[in-house]
Write a protein that holds these residues in place. Sequence first.
Motif, PDB file in Angstrom:
ATOM      1  N   THR A   1     -15.409 -82.965  53.624  1.00  0.00           N
ATOM      2  CA  THR A   1     -15.338 -83.553  55.232  1.00  0.00           C
ATOM      3  C   THR A   1     -14.191 -84.730  55.112  1.00  0.00           C
ATOM      4  O   THR A   1     -13.325 -84.733  55.964  1.00  0.00           O
ATOM      5  CB  THR A   1     -16.549 -83.924  55.629  1.00  0.00           C
ATOM      6  N   ILE A   2     -14.576 -85.506  54.107  1.00  0.00           N
ATOM      7  CA  ILE A   2     -13.566 -86.659  54.032  1.00  0.00           C
ATOM      8  C   ILE A   2     -12.040 -86.286  53.608  1.00  0.00           C
ATOM      9  O   ILE A   2     -11.015 -86.800  54.224  1.00  0.00           O
ATOM     10  CB  ILE A   2     -13.928 -87.488  53.036  1.00  0.00           C
ATOM     11  N   GLN A   3     -11.944 -85.255  52.730  1.00  0.00           N
ATOM     12  CA  GLN A   3     -10.685 -84.686  52.400  1.00  0.00           C
ATOM     13  C   GLN A   3      -9.986 -84.068  53.685  1.00  0.00           C
ATOM     14  O   GLN A   3      -8.857 -84.499  53.849  1.00  0.00           O
ATOM     15  CB  GLN A   3     -10.763 -83.679  51.283  1.00  0.00           C
TER      16      GLN A   3
ATOM     17  N   ASP B   1     -16.277 -69.430  59.308  1.00  0.00           N
ATOM     18  CA  ASP B   1     -17.409 -68.409  59.130  1.00  0.00           C
ATOM     19  C   ASP B   1     -17.913 -68.911  57.715  1.00  0.00           C
ATOM     20  O   ASP B   1     -17.620 -69.668  57.030  1.00  0.00           O
ATOM     21  CB  ASP B   1     -16.827 -67.171  59.240  1.00  0.00           C
ATOM     22  N   GLN B   2     -18.864 -68.010  57.356  1.00  0.00           N
ATOM     23  CA  GLN B   2     -19.745 -68.226  56.134  1.00  0.00           C
ATOM     24  C   GLN B   2     -18.808 -68.291  54.798  1.00  0.00           C
ATOM     25  O   GLN B   2     -18.910 -68.904  54.044  1.00  0.00           O
ATOM     26  CB  GLN B   2     -20.909 -67.339  56.055  1.00  0.00           C
ATOM     27  N   GLU B   3     -18.152 -67.120  55.123  1.00  0.00           N
ATOM     28  CA  GLU B   3     -17.264 -66.738  54.015  1.00  0.00           C
ATOM     29  C   GLU B   3     -16.291 -67.923  53.749  1.00  0.00           C
ATOM     30  O   GLU B   3     -16.106 -68.188  52.398  1.00  0.00           O
ATOM     31  CB  GLU B   3     -16.415 -65.464  54.215  1.00  0.00           C
ATOM     32  N   ARG B   4     -15.666 -68.386  54.709  1.00  0.00           N
ATOM     33  CA  ARG B   4     -14.794 -69.592  54.543  1.00  0.00           C
ATOM     34  C   ARG B   4     -15.394 -70.837  53.725  1.00  0.00           C
ATOM     35  O   ARG B   4     -14.920 -71.306  53.088  1.00  0.00           O
ATOM     36  CB  ARG B   4     -14.008 -69.976  55.775  1.00  0.00           C
ATOM     37  N   ALA B   5     -16.695 -71.094  54.268  1.00  0.00           N
ATOM     38  CA  ALA B   5     -17.256 -72.350  53.860  1.00  0.00           C
ATOM     39  C   ALA B   5     -17.657 -71.991  52.348  1.00  0.00           C
ATOM     40  O   ALA B   5     -17.482 -72.965  51.608  1.00  0.00           O
ATOM     41  CB  ALA B   5     -18.620 -72.474  54.614  1.00  0.00           C
ATOM     42  N   ALA B   6     -17.955 -70.907  52.021  1.00  0.00           N
ATOM     43  CA  ALA B   6     -18.472 -70.413  50.826  1.00  0.00           C
ATOM     44  C   ALA B   6     -17.003 -70.605  49.695  1.00  0.00           C
ATOM     45  O   ALA B   6     -17.367 -71.204  48.795  1.00  0.00           O
ATOM     46  CB  ALA B   6     -18.942 -68.996  50.370  1.00  0.00           C
ATOM     47  N   GLU B   7     -16.017 -70.188  50.285  1.00  0.00           N
ATOM     48  CA  GLU B   7     -14.751 -70.423  49.548  1.00  0.00           C
ATOM     49  C   GLU B   7     -14.512 -71.774  49.338  1.00  0.00           C
ATOM     50  O   GLU B   7     -14.017 -72.248  48.283  1.00  0.00           O
ATOM     51  CB  GLU B   7     -13.600 -69.668  50.376  1.00  0.00           C
ATOM     52  N   GLU B   8     -14.572 -72.526  50.283  1.00  0.00           N
ATOM     53  CA  GLU B   8     -14.195 -74.037  50.281  1.00  0.00           C
ATOM     54  C   GLU B   8     -14.940 -74.623  49.146  1.00  0.00           C
ATOM     55  O   GLU B   8     -14.808 -75.734  48.469  1.00  0.00           O
ATOM     56  CB  GLU B   8     -14.316 -74.621  51.631  1.00  0.00           C
ATOM     57  N   LEU B   9     -16.261 -74.441  49.199  1.00  0.00           N
ATOM     58  CA  LEU B   9     -17.427 -74.916  48.278  1.00  0.00           C
ATOM     59  C   LEU B   9     -17.314 -74.458  46.835  1.00  0.00           C
ATOM     60  O   LEU B   9     -17.891 -74.891  45.962  1.00  0.00           O
ATOM     61  CB  LEU B   9     -18.702 -74.891  49.009  1.00  0.00           C
ATOM     62  N   GLY B  10     -16.531 -73.178  46.750  1.00  0.00           N
ATOM     63  CA  GLY B  10     -16.420 -72.620  45.344  1.00  0.00           C
ATOM     64  C   GLY B  10     -17.620 -71.791  44.881  1.00  0.00           C
ATOM     65  O   GLY B  10     -17.995 -71.785  43.826  1.00  0.00           O
ATOM     66  N   ILE B  11     -18.426 -71.273  45.923  1.00  0.00           N
ATOM     67  CA  ILE B  11     -19.536 -70.488  45.583  1.00  0.00           C
ATOM     68  C   ILE B  11     -19.522 -69.053  46.302  1.00  0.00           C
ATOM     69  O   ILE B  11     -18.437 -69.119  46.919  1.00  0.00           O
ATOM     70  CB  ILE B  11     -20.973 -71.199  45.999  1.00  0.00           C
ATOM     71  N   SER B  12     -20.451 -68.125  45.987  1.00  0.00           N
ATOM     72  CA  SER B  12     -20.483 -67.191  46.337  1.00  0.00           C
ATOM     73  C   SER B  12     -20.855 -67.038  47.814  1.00  0.00           C
ATOM     74  O   SER B  12     -21.498 -67.898  48.281  1.00  0.00           O
ATOM     75  CB  SER B  12     -21.079 -66.134  45.666  1.00  0.00           C
ATOM     76  N   LEU B  13     -20.568 -66.050  48.433  1.00  0.00           N
ATOM     77  CA  LEU B  13     -21.050 -65.920  50.058  1.00  0.00           C
ATOM     78  C   LEU B  13     -22.526 -65.549  49.970  1.00  0.00           C
ATOM     79  O   LEU B  13     -23.107 -66.186  50.782  1.00  0.00           O
ATOM     80  CB  LEU B  13     -20.375 -64.609  50.538  1.00  0.00           C
ATOM     81  N   ARG B  14     -23.017 -64.541  48.997  1.00  0.00           N
ATOM     82  CA  ARG B  14     -24.245 -64.701  48.781  1.00  0.00           C
ATOM     83  C   ARG B  14     -25.295 -65.813  48.665  1.00  0.00           C
ATOM     84  O   ARG B  14     -26.173 -66.344  49.278  1.00  0.00           O
ATOM     85  CB  ARG B  14     -24.744 -63.760  47.789  1.00  0.00           C
ATOM     86  N   THR B  15     -24.673 -66.734  47.814  1.00  0.00           N
ATOM     87  CA  THR B  15     -25.156 -68.099  47.332  1.00  0.00           C
ATOM     88  C   THR B  15     -25.335 -68.837  48.715  1.00  0.00           C
ATOM     89  O   THR B  15     -26.283 -69.548  49.112  1.00  0.00           O
ATOM     90  CB  THR B  15     -24.576 -68.620  46.353  1.00  0.00           C
ATOM     91  N   TYR B  16     -24.264 -68.905  49.399  1.00  0.00           N
ATOM     92  CA  TYR B  16     -23.894 -69.689  50.585  1.00  0.00           C
ATOM     93  C   TYR B  16     -24.804 -69.321  51.535  1.00  0.00           C
ATOM     94  O   TYR B  16     -25.618 -70.034  52.454  1.00  0.00           O
ATOM     95  CB  TYR B  16     -22.486 -69.561  51.206  1.00  0.00           C
ATOM     96  N   LYS B  17     -25.091 -68.039  51.865  1.00  0.00           N
ATOM     97  CA  LYS B  17     -26.115 -67.697  52.976  1.00  0.00           C
ATOM     98  C   LYS B  17     -27.454 -67.938  52.430  1.00  0.00           C
ATOM     99  O   LYS B  17     -28.270 -68.351  53.382  1.00  0.00           O
ATOM    100  CB  LYS B  17     -26.157 -65.977  52.992  1.00  0.00           C
TER     101      LYS B  17
END
Length: 59
Positions: A52-54, A16-32
């Motif tokens: 992806t590679i990791q 979900d968007q929350e997990r992607a934001a967490e993995e990228l180290g950014i806020s959910l708001r920024t990810y959206k």
Amino acid sequence: MTGFELRLWRRGFNWDQERAAEELGISLRTYKRYENADEVSKLVELATFALTIQLQGNR
């Protein structure tokens, strides 16, 4: 990379968007905001590539 491509990348991992934001180290708001953008920064594109590679190496 476009916001649409970022969304496809996220869905490829079944995140979900929350997990992607967490993995990228950014806020959910920024990810959206990135997913709705015409183009995301090169830094985010490189981060998705590195993740992806990791993650593929852990399979």
